[in-house]
Design an enzyme around this catalytic site. Structure first.
Site, short mmCIF file in Angstrom:
data_model
loop_
_atom_site.label_atom_id
_atom_site.label_comp_id
_atom_site.label_asym_id
_atom_site.label_seq_id
_atom_site.Cartn_x
_atom_site.Cartn_y
_atom_site.Cartn_z
N ASN A 46 13.21 8.74 3.65
CA ASN A 46 13.27 7.36 3.31
C ASN A 46 12.21 6.82 2.31
O ASN A 46 12.61 5.95 1.48
CB ASN A 46 12.72 6.60 4.72
N ALA A 90 10.38 14.38 17.25
CA ALA A 90 10.94 15.15 17.97
C ALA A 90 10.75 16.58 16.93
O ALA A 90 10.76 17.96 17.49
CB ALA A 90 12.25 15.12 18.27
N THR A 91 10.92 16.52 15.88
CA THR A 91 11.02 17.56 14.61
C THR A 91 9.79 18.07 14.52
O THR A 91 9.22 19.35 14.61
CB THR A 91 11.50 17.08 13.48
N GLU A 112 -3.49 11.43 5.66
CA GLU A 112 -3.27 11.52 4.16
C GLU A 112 -3.89 10.71 3.50
O GLU A 112 -4.67 9.65 3.94
CB GLU A 112 -1.61 11.55 4.01
N GLY A 129 8.12 13.25 9.24
CA GLY A 129 9.69 13.14 9.72
C GLY A 129 9.53 12.72 11.18
O GLY A 129 8.46 11.83 11.65
P1 NAP Z 1 13.66 14.73 10.32
O1 NAP Z 1 14.97 14.70 10.77
O2 NAP Z 1 12.64 15.13 11.12
O3 NAP Z 1 13.66 15.28 8.96
C1 NAP Z 1 12.44 15.29 8.10
C2 NAP Z 1 12.43 16.78 7.23
O4 NAP Z 1 12.31 17.84 8.36
C3 NAP Z 1 13.74 17.13 6.55
O5 NAP Z 1 13.41 17.60 5.37
C4 NAP Z 1 14.48 17.82 7.49
O6 NAP Z 1 15.60 18.67 6.73
C5 NAP Z 1 13.47 18.87 8.06
N1 NAP Z 1 13.94 19.38 9.27
C6 NAP Z 1 14.55 19.02 10.47
N2 NAP Z 1 14.72 19.76 11.19
C7 NAP Z 1 13.84 20.74 11.02
C8 NAP Z 1 13.14 21.93 11.71
N3 NAP Z 1 13.54 22.22 12.80
N4 NAP Z 1 12.23 22.72 11.24
C9 NAP Z 1 11.72 22.26 9.79
N5 NAP Z 1 12.14 21.21 9.20
C10 NAP Z 1 13.22 20.33 9.74
O7 NAP Z 1 13.45 13.10 9.71
P2 NAP Z 1 14.04 12.23 9.03
O8 NAP Z 1 15.03 11.42 9.81
O9 NAP Z 1 14.28 12.65 7.75
O10 NAP Z 1 12.90 10.71 8.56
C11 NAP Z 1 12.86 9.96 9.61
C12 NAP Z 1 11.79 9.87 10.34
O11 NAP Z 1 10.40 10.26 9.61
C13 NAP Z 1 11.22 8.77 11.30
O12 NAP Z 1 11.05 9.28 12.53
C14 NAP Z 1 10.17 8.23 10.59
O13 NAP Z 1 9.03 7.61 11.66
C15 NAP Z 1 9.45 9.56 9.98
N6 NAP Z 1 8.46 9.15 9.07
C16 NAP Z 1 7.05 9.15 9.19
C17 NAP Z 1 6.33 8.74 8.44
C18 NAP Z 1 4.74 8.54 8.59
O14 NAP Z 1 4.01 8.83 7.79
N7 NAP Z 1 4.39 8.92 9.88
C19 NAP Z 1 6.82 8.17 7.05
C20 NAP Z 1 7.99 8.36 6.85
C21 NAP Z 1 8.94 8.73 7.73
P3 NAP Z 1 17.04 18.11 6.55
O15 NAP Z 1 17.07 17.01 5.84
O16 NAP Z 1 17.61 19.23 5.98
O17 NAP Z 1 17.43 18.01 8.10
#
Ligand code: NAP
Length: 471
Positions: free
Chosen positions: A145, A224-225, A451, A221
């Protein structure tokens, strides 16, 4: 084809990721996907580079980071266009983000030599001092994002502290991360200090987390991840920093300028098409202002310009993918089946790409899925409250605790409620969540660690205590 960056090599990896442009639904780029062996090589390069990078003085590392920041600034327009096309975000927002990336690197270039240890008076006498030492190879895993911003929030303090980095960007948005890696090399940062390895999270991300030579994982991310990463990291007592999901409250008391707050509320939930961990997606309005607020909020929301990210007038672009749009549409339907009333939005645009107009659901209540679960799309849920206590209870009523806003002209009430709301960051009479100089991060299941600001330097170093006997 965009290639992996490992040391000073550009590698073709094992197969390719086709990156889709959300505004057209068409391929934008082909990107090399790292194999497990590529990932291992990236970690080995980072480990080799750590031996020299960590020995430089903070001032010397800062000098190189200043050059890196200048190069990012010089390439800001290129990075902004790349990010706008890859993520589908409005070009004006992407320009701000490219500038923020340069500012973030500059900040840590200048901060790290002001990150002091202590001299401690211990009972025994002698001299007791603390040192901040780098951790080693740090694995950074980031979402789609805010790809370059979130990568930089991590890599800038990590590098400044003397760590070396293996960065795994999201598979949907690897382009600016790879460009940042190249600019770092061009700035004179030695090969191996910053390696960039796109690849599937479940395989390459997971391998990075499990790798015995990686000292820490900085992750942003889904919650759950984050859980899965924490479980794997536990095998080696590996350090983790987690920035996870959110369902942030926007608490609006009736004494405010409702028109102004409605504009802010629309911006703070629909910016980045609602794909923002800090999105104020639960809007809690004091009942006596509910109707007035709704009228203004719907009017402002319907006036938002949804369209081509590269058009200067656009305020909201498409969602990142067809899947992300379907998730939002499903939640709108779920909300209605739970008894919420859809006031506007939720329409696809009659053009290619993953566009969805911003939607408002009224009549949210605790227990509804649309109230408790992160949607990560342009869907706002409005709820009402009668008392301050009820507002606090509703605000705290999810597993998340990342961000939020509070609007009131009553100073004492503002102070009371601000202290009672359990979020890592909260803005009073403002929608801003992020200040480069101040800590950012979540409470409860929104994350671990902070951060930005000087706090990030603590995340990427370890405190050592050394005692000198002087008698
Ligand atoms: P995501 O599905 O958890 O993926 C994030 C990253 O983790 C991607 O690079 C993904 O690779 C990788 N990943 C996925 N499964 C993994 C595993 N089992 N082990 C290690 N890495 C793994 O999240 P997203 O859909 O990209 O992002 C949206 C989420 O991020 C939302 O829940 C949002 O709230 C959260 N977010 C939080 C913040 C904060 O500062 N708190 C800021 C921004 C976003 P792939 O792309 O190859 O799947």
């Amino acid at each position: 084809m965009y290639k992996l960056l490992i040391g000073d090599q550009r590698r073709t990896g094992n197969g390719a990721i086709t990156v889709i442009e959300p505004a057209t639904g068409q391929p934008l780029a082909e990107v090399a996907a790292a194999s497990p062996a590529d990932l291992d090589d990236a970690v080995a390069e980072a480990k080799r580079a750590f031996a020299t990078w960590s020995k430089l003085t903070p001032v010397a590392r800062g000098e190189m980071l200043y050059r890196f920041a200048e190069l990012v600034r010089a390439h800001a327009e290129e990075l902004a266009v790349l990010e706008a096309r890859n993520v589908g975000k409005p070009i004006a927002d992407a320009r701000w983000e490219a500038g923020h990336v340069a500012e973030t690197i500059r900040y840590y270039a200048g901060a790290v030599d002001k990150f002091f240890g202590h001299t401690i008076s211990v009972k025994k006498g002698g001299l007791d001092i603390t040192l901040h030492v780098p951790l080693g190879v740090v694995g950074l895993i980031v979402p789609w994002n805010f790809p370059m911003v979130i990568a930089t929030w991590k890599l800038a303090p990590a590098l400044a502290c003397g760590n070396t980095v293996v960065l795994k960007p999201a598979s949907l948005t690897p382009l600016t991360a790879l460009r940042l890696g190249e600019l770092a090399l061009e700035a004179g940062i030695p090969p191996g200090v910053l390696n960039v390895v796109p690849g599937p999270g479940g395989e390459i991300g997971q391998r990075l987390v499990a790798h015995p030579d990686v000292a820490k994982i900085g992750f942003t991310g889904e919650t759950a991840t984050g859980r899965a990463i924490m479980a794997t990291a536990a095998q080696h007592i590996k350090r983790v920093g987690l920035e996870l999901g959110g369902k942030s409250p926007n608490i609006i008391f009736a004494d405010v300028d409702v028109e102004l707050v409605a504009r802010e509320a629309a911006n703070s939930v629909f910016a980045n098409a609602g794909q923002d961990c800090c999105a104020r997606s639960r809007i809690l309005v004091e009942r006596t202002a509910h109707q007035r607020f709704l009228e203004a909020f719907v009017r402002v929301t319907e006036s938002l310009v949804v369209g081509d990210p590269l058009d200067e007038q656009t305020q909201m672009g498409p969602l990142i993918s067809a899947r992300q749009r379907e998730i939002s549409e499903t939640y709108i339907a779920v909300g209605q089946s739970e008894g919420a009333r859809q006031l506007c939005g939720g329409q696809r645009l009659p053009r290619p790409g993953f566009f969805l107009t911003p939607a408002i659901l009224d009549g949210g209540r605790p227990g509804m899925r649309v109230v408790e679960e992160e949607i990560f799309g342009p869907v706002a849920v409005v709820m009402t409250f009668d008392t301050e206590e009820e507002a606090i209870e509703l605000a705290n009523g999810t597993i998340y605790g990342l961000s939020g806003s509070l609007w009131t002209n009553d100073l004492k009430r503002g102070l009371r409620v601000a202290q009672a709301v359990r979020t890592g960051v909260l803005s009073v009479n403002s929608s801003t969540s992020v200040h480069l100089q101040a800590p950012f991060g979540g409470m409860k299941q929104s994350g671990l660690g902070r951060e930005l600001g000087m706090h990030a330097l603590e995340q990427y170093s370890e405190v050592r205590n050394i005692y000198f006997e002087t008698q």
